[in-house]
Design a protein around this motif. Sequence first.
Motif, PDB file in Angstrom:
ATOM      1  N   ASN A  97       0.839  -1.192   0.000  1.00  0.00           N
ATOM      2  CA  ASN A  97       0.000   0.000   0.000  1.00  0.00           C
ATOM      3  C   ASN A  97       0.884   1.256   0.000  1.00  0.00           C
ATOM      4  OD1 ASN A  97      -1.439   2.264   1.768  1.00  0.00           O
ATOM      5  ND2 ASN A  97      -3.032   1.028   0.802  1.00  0.00           N
ATOM      6  N   PRO A  98       0.762   2.138  -0.995  1.00  0.00           N
ATOM      7  CA  PRO A  98       1.707   3.269  -1.111  1.00  0.00           C
ATOM      8  C   PRO A  98       1.700   4.195   0.100  1.00  0.00           C
ATOM      9  CG  PRO A  98       0.453   2.979  -3.140  1.00  0.00           C
ATOM     10  CD  PRO A  98      -0.179   2.093  -2.127  1.00  0.00           C
ATOM     11  N   ARG A  99       0.510   4.534   0.607  1.00  0.00           N
ATOM     12  CA  ARG A  99       0.447   5.443   1.752  1.00  0.00           C
ATOM     13  C   ARG A  99       1.087   4.815   2.978  1.00  0.00           C
ATOM     14  NH1 ARG A  99      -3.414   9.191   2.907  1.00  0.00           N
ATOM     15  NH2 ARG A  99      -3.144   9.812   0.743  1.00  0.00           N
ATOM     16  N   ALA A 100       0.754   3.556   3.246  1.00  0.00           N
ATOM     17  CA  ALA A 100       1.337   2.883   4.406  1.00  0.00           C
ATOM     18  C   ALA A 100       2.848   2.729   4.251  1.00  0.00           C
ATOM     19  CB  ALA A 100       0.675   1.523   4.611  1.00  0.00           C
ATOM     20  N   ALA A 101       3.295   2.359   3.045  1.00  0.00           N
ATOM     21  CA  ALA A 101       4.735   2.175   2.818  1.00  0.00           C
ATOM     22  C   ALA A 101       5.503   3.468   3.037  1.00  0.00           C
ATOM     23  CB  ALA A 101       4.965   1.648   1.402  1.00  0.00           C
ATOM     24  N   SER A 102       4.909   4.608   2.667  1.00  0.00           N
ATOM     25  CA  SER A 102       5.580   5.892   2.882  1.00  0.00           C
ATOM     26  C   SER A 102       5.741   6.179   4.372  1.00  0.00           C
ATOM     27  CB  SER A 102       4.795   7.020   2.211  1.00  0.00           C
ATOM     28  OG  SER A 102       3.562   7.249   2.869  1.00  0.00           O
ATOM     29  N   ILE A 103       4.776   5.726   5.180  1.00  0.00           N
ATOM     30  CA  ILE A 103       4.868   5.943   6.629  1.00  0.00           C
ATOM     31  C   ILE A 103       5.957   5.059   7.230  1.00  0.00           C
ATOM     32  CG2 ILE A 103       3.601   5.838   8.811  1.00  0.00           C
ATOM     33  CD1 ILE A 103       1.046   6.359   7.146  1.00  0.00           C
ATOM     34  N   TYR A 104       6.080   3.820   6.721  1.00  0.00           N
ATOM     35  CA  TYR A 104       7.186   2.971   7.180  1.00  0.00           C
ATOM     36  C   TYR A 104       8.524   3.668   6.893  1.00  0.00           C
ATOM     37  CZ  TYR A 104       3.487  -0.533   6.257  1.00  0.00           C
ATOM     38  OH  TYR A 104       2.307  -1.222   6.173  1.00  0.00           O
ATOM     39  N   LEU A 105       8.619   4.265   5.721  1.00  0.00           N
ATOM     40  CA  LEU A 105       9.851   4.941   5.320  1.00  0.00           C
ATOM     41  C   LEU A 105      10.139   6.141   6.222  1.00  0.00           C
ATOM     42  CD1 LEU A 105      11.932   4.482   3.095  1.00  0.00           C
ATOM     43  CD2 LEU A 105      10.655   6.078   1.651  1.00  0.00           C
ATOM     44  N   LEU A 106       9.091   6.861   6.591  1.00  0.00           N
ATOM     45  CA  LEU A 106       9.273   8.009   7.492  1.00  0.00           C
ATOM     46  C   LEU A 106       9.799   7.549   8.854  1.00  0.00           C
ATOM     47  CD1 LEU A 106       6.046  10.013   6.630  1.00  0.00           C
ATOM     48  CD2 LEU A 106       8.398  10.716   6.148  1.00  0.00           C
ATOM     49  N   GLY A 107       9.295   6.417   9.349  1.00  0.00           N
ATOM     50  CA  GLY A 107       9.814   5.865  10.597  1.00  0.00           C
ATOM     51  C   GLY A 107      11.288   5.509  10.486  1.00  0.00           C
ATOM     52  N   PHE A 108      11.668   4.947   9.341  1.00  0.00           N
ATOM     53  CA  PHE A 108      13.071   4.614   9.094  1.00  0.00           C
ATOM     54  C   PHE A 108      13.938   5.868   9.121  1.00  0.00           C
ATOM     55  CE2 PHE A 108      16.675   4.147   6.245  1.00  0.00           C
ATOM     56  CZ  PHE A 108      17.236   2.939   6.639  1.00  0.00           C
ATOM     57  N   PHE A 109      13.516   6.929   8.436  1.00  0.00           N
ATOM     58  CA  PHE A 109      14.306   8.162   8.378  1.00  0.00           C
ATOM     59  C   PHE A 109      14.435   8.807   9.761  1.00  0.00           C
ATOM     60  CE2 PHE A 109      12.804   8.722   3.737  1.00  0.00           C
ATOM     61  CZ  PHE A 109      13.884   7.993   3.268  1.00  0.00           C
ATOM     62  N   ALA A 110      13.326   8.847  10.502  1.00  0.00           N
ATOM     63  CA  ALA A 110      13.348   9.498  11.815  1.00  0.00           C
ATOM     64  C   ALA A 110      14.271   8.757  12.784  1.00  0.00           C
ATOM     65  CB  ALA A 110      11.930   9.588  12.383  1.00  0.00           C
ATOM     66  N   MET A 111      14.140   7.431  12.844  1.00  0.00           N
ATOM     67  CA  MET A 111      14.967   6.661  13.770  1.00  0.00           C
ATOM     68  C   MET A 111      16.428   6.678  13.333  1.00  0.00           C
ATOM     69  SD  MET A 111      14.887   5.155  16.575  1.00  0.00           S
ATOM     70  CE  MET A 111      15.310   3.774  17.639  1.00  0.00           C
ATOM     71  N   SER A 112      16.669   6.652  12.021  1.00  0.00           N
ATOM     72  CA  SER A 112      18.046   6.705  11.524  1.00  0.00           C
ATOM     73  C   SER A 112      18.727   7.995  11.961  1.00  0.00           C
ATOM     74  CB  SER A 112      18.054   6.606   9.997  1.00  0.00           C
ATOM     75  OG  SER A 112      17.599   5.350   9.562  1.00  0.00           O
ATOM     76  N   SER A 113      18.033   9.110  11.832  1.00  0.00           N
ATOM     77  CA  SER A 113      18.596  10.410  12.212  1.00  0.00           C
ATOM     78  C   SER A 113      18.890  10.454  13.704  1.00  0.00           C
ATOM     79  CB  SER A 113      17.616  11.529  11.843  1.00  0.00           C
ATOM     80  OG  SER A 113      17.297  11.496  10.479  1.00  0.00           O
ATOM     81  N   PHE A 114      17.943   9.973  14.484  1.00  0.00           N
ATOM     82  CA  PHE A 114      18.055  10.012  15.937  1.00  0.00           C
ATOM     83  C   PHE A 114      19.244   9.188  16.425  1.00  0.00           C
ATOM     84  CE2 PHE A 114      16.836   8.095  20.045  1.00  0.00           C
ATOM     85  CZ  PHE A 114      16.671   9.242  20.801  1.00  0.00           C
ATOM     86  N   VAL A 115      19.343   7.944  15.950  1.00  0.00           N
ATOM     87  CA  VAL A 115      20.394   7.045  16.429  1.00  0.00           C
ATOM     88  C   VAL A 115      21.767   7.478  15.916  1.00  0.00           C
ATOM     89  CG1 VAL A 115      21.256   4.678  16.291  1.00  0.00           C
ATOM     90  CG2 VAL A 115      18.857   5.107  16.782  1.00  0.00           C
ATOM     91  N   ALA A 116      21.820   7.984  14.689  1.00  0.00           N
ATOM     92  CA  ALA A 116      23.103   8.457  14.158  1.00  0.00           C
ATOM     93  C   ALA A 116      23.699   9.530  15.061  1.00  0.00           C
ATOM     94  CB  ALA A 116      22.914   9.001  12.745  1.00  0.00           C
ATOM     95  N   ILE A 117      22.856  10.398  15.596  1.00  0.00           N
ATOM     96  CA  ILE A 117      23.335  11.454  16.498  1.00  0.00           C
ATOM     97  C   ILE A 117      23.728  10.878  17.851  1.00  0.00           C
ATOM     98  CG2 ILE A 117      22.640  13.493  17.811  1.00  0.00           C
ATOM     99  CD1 ILE A 117      23.123  14.217  14.964  1.00  0.00           C
ATOM    100  N   PHE A 118      22.830  10.140  18.486  1.00  0.00           N
ATOM    101  CA  PHE A 118      23.032   9.770  19.884  1.00  0.00           C
ATOM    102  C   PHE A 118      24.025   8.626  20.071  1.00  0.00           C
ATOM    103  CE2 PHE A 118      19.265  12.348  20.522  1.00  0.00           C
ATOM    104  CZ  PHE A 118      19.582  12.990  21.706  1.00  0.00           C
ATOM    105  N   ASN A 119      24.229   7.774  19.065  1.00  0.00           N
ATOM    106  CA  ASN A 119      25.252   6.734  19.206  1.00  0.00           C
ATOM    107  C   ASN A 119      26.650   7.325  19.316  1.00  0.00           C
ATOM    108  OD1 ASN A 119      23.592   4.513  19.226  1.00  0.00           O
ATOM    109  ND2 ASN A 119      24.324   3.661  17.295  1.00  0.00           N
ATOM    110  N   TYR A 120      26.897   8.421  18.595  1.00  0.00           N
ATOM    111  CA  TYR A 120      28.262   8.946  18.508  1.00  0.00           C
ATOM    112  C   TYR A 120      28.446  10.260  19.266  1.00  0.00           C
ATOM    113  CZ  TYR A 120      28.280   5.153  15.329  1.00  0.00           C
ATOM    114  OH  TYR A 120      28.137   3.887  14.820  1.00  0.00           O
ATOM    115  N   LEU A 121      27.373  10.721  19.899  1.00  0.00           N
ATOM    116  CA  LEU A 121      27.475  11.903  20.747  1.00  0.00           C
ATOM    117  C   LEU A 121      28.480  11.710  21.885  1.00  0.00           C
ATOM    118  CD1 LEU A 121      26.295  14.768  21.139  1.00  0.00           C
ATOM    119  CD2 LEU A 121      24.550  13.725  22.613  1.00  0.00           C
ATOM    120  N   PRO A 122      28.515  10.548  22.567  1.00  0.00           N
ATOM    121  CA  PRO A 122      29.513  10.375  23.634  1.00  0.00           C
ATOM    122  C   PRO A 122      30.952  10.498  23.139  1.00  0.00           C
ATOM    123  CG  PRO A 122      27.808   8.700  23.812  1.00  0.00           C
ATOM    124  CD  PRO A 122      27.589   9.398  22.504  1.00  0.00           C
ATOM    125  N   PHE A 123      31.230  10.015  21.927  1.00  0.00           N
ATOM    126  CA  PHE A 123      32.584  10.132  21.381  1.00  0.00           C
ATOM    127  C   PHE A 123      32.947  11.608  21.197  1.00  0.00           C
ATOM    128  CE2 PHE A 123      31.264   5.894  20.088  1.00  0.00           C
ATOM    129  CZ  PHE A 123      32.397   5.144  20.324  1.00  0.00           C
TER     130      PHE A 123
END
Length: 393
Positions: free
Chosen positions: A213-239
């Motif tokens: 389903n295109p609408r649902a698939a786009s929401i899955y993708l948004l979850g991927f982008f949001a979590m990717s951004s968040f973890v990329a920052i916080f995993n390496y913030l301590p370094f």
Amino acid sequence: MANQAERIRIRSILVAAFTTGLVSFAVLYSPQPLLHLVAADYRVTPAASALTISLPSLMLAVSSIAMLWLGRRFPAAKVLPLAVLASGVVNMGVWMSPWWAGVVAGRTVFGLLAGVIPAAVVGYLAAEIPAERMGRAMSWYIAGTGAGGLLGRLIAGLLTEPFGYRASLLGIGAVALAFGLILLVAFPKPVVGDAARPPGRLDLAGLGQALCNPRAASIYLLGFFAMSSFVAIFNYLPFELSSPRFGLSQSSLTLSFLPLALGVFMVPIFGMFYDRLGPRVMTSLAFFLLLTGSLVTLTRSIPVLFLGIMLIALGAFAGHSSATATLGRQREVDPAYAASLYMFCYYMGSAISGYLAGMAYDSGGWSAIITATAILCGLGVGVALAVLPRNPH
């Protein structure tokens, strides 16, 4: 009296869901503010140390699909306490290992155990809570995961200076073990008996429809982008915060995770904004906050840096809240399959970007992390503007 008994039963179910989310995510994210210490102790790269977060996240992603079948075969009220208990035991063993391979293997096993929890909780709540109260019930579980992730990071980080990072992580595993034992005795028994449990069949047609389903698939993708951004920052913030650029102590850099509390508490307010602004504007605003916050962290001023971290936390929680709310309004797909696919993409964002961002950090430093985050946020805004509706209804 019957109504009062029903209210007490529902309240006990909500508390159990909150507690399960809190404990499991405390164990999951407790190593995050300590990754620079883990890397130094085991003599591995920042990207390799991030496997302690990425591999459990990968298992969470895989389990979110597997539990569509498993969750229909096993009683959640029995599985959830055992999963919490076992995850505590495994996590204690992980940080006793003198070998890096043992740490990686142990955290992978922990991820398999923790991966049982989200889908089992959703199935349990769906069976035990009236449909009109499901939103509130899920908010309790989500609040538990957010609070657990925050407390796990803070407790592990703050206890490291006096006791060492291994002892602090062992302590969190011991707490998870204790809560697992409590839940074994006190977890609310289901009203629906095992005999009435639906058969353990997976509707591949329904899963395919939710996937395509295109609408649902786009929401899955948004979850991927949001979590990717968040973890990329916080995993390496301590370094970055422990580097000569800032030179913060372990306790001080751990407090940089405190703005996550603001994101947790703002979730209900994000819901009100969502109802007023609609999914397109609210989701775009979430990625704008993520992007702005990440750019602000390029500063050399610690107070300004903390402001950037606050904006990142707000953006991440706003994005997750908006995406799940929009997904819940998709009537063309099975909600259970859609939720599982969303969580699969969400945790895959943590697993993939959490590791790849470390490779970027190794080669280009903090500016490479911010560049990657900016690209992810730009993609998120593009998808939101192109696909999501203005009106939430």
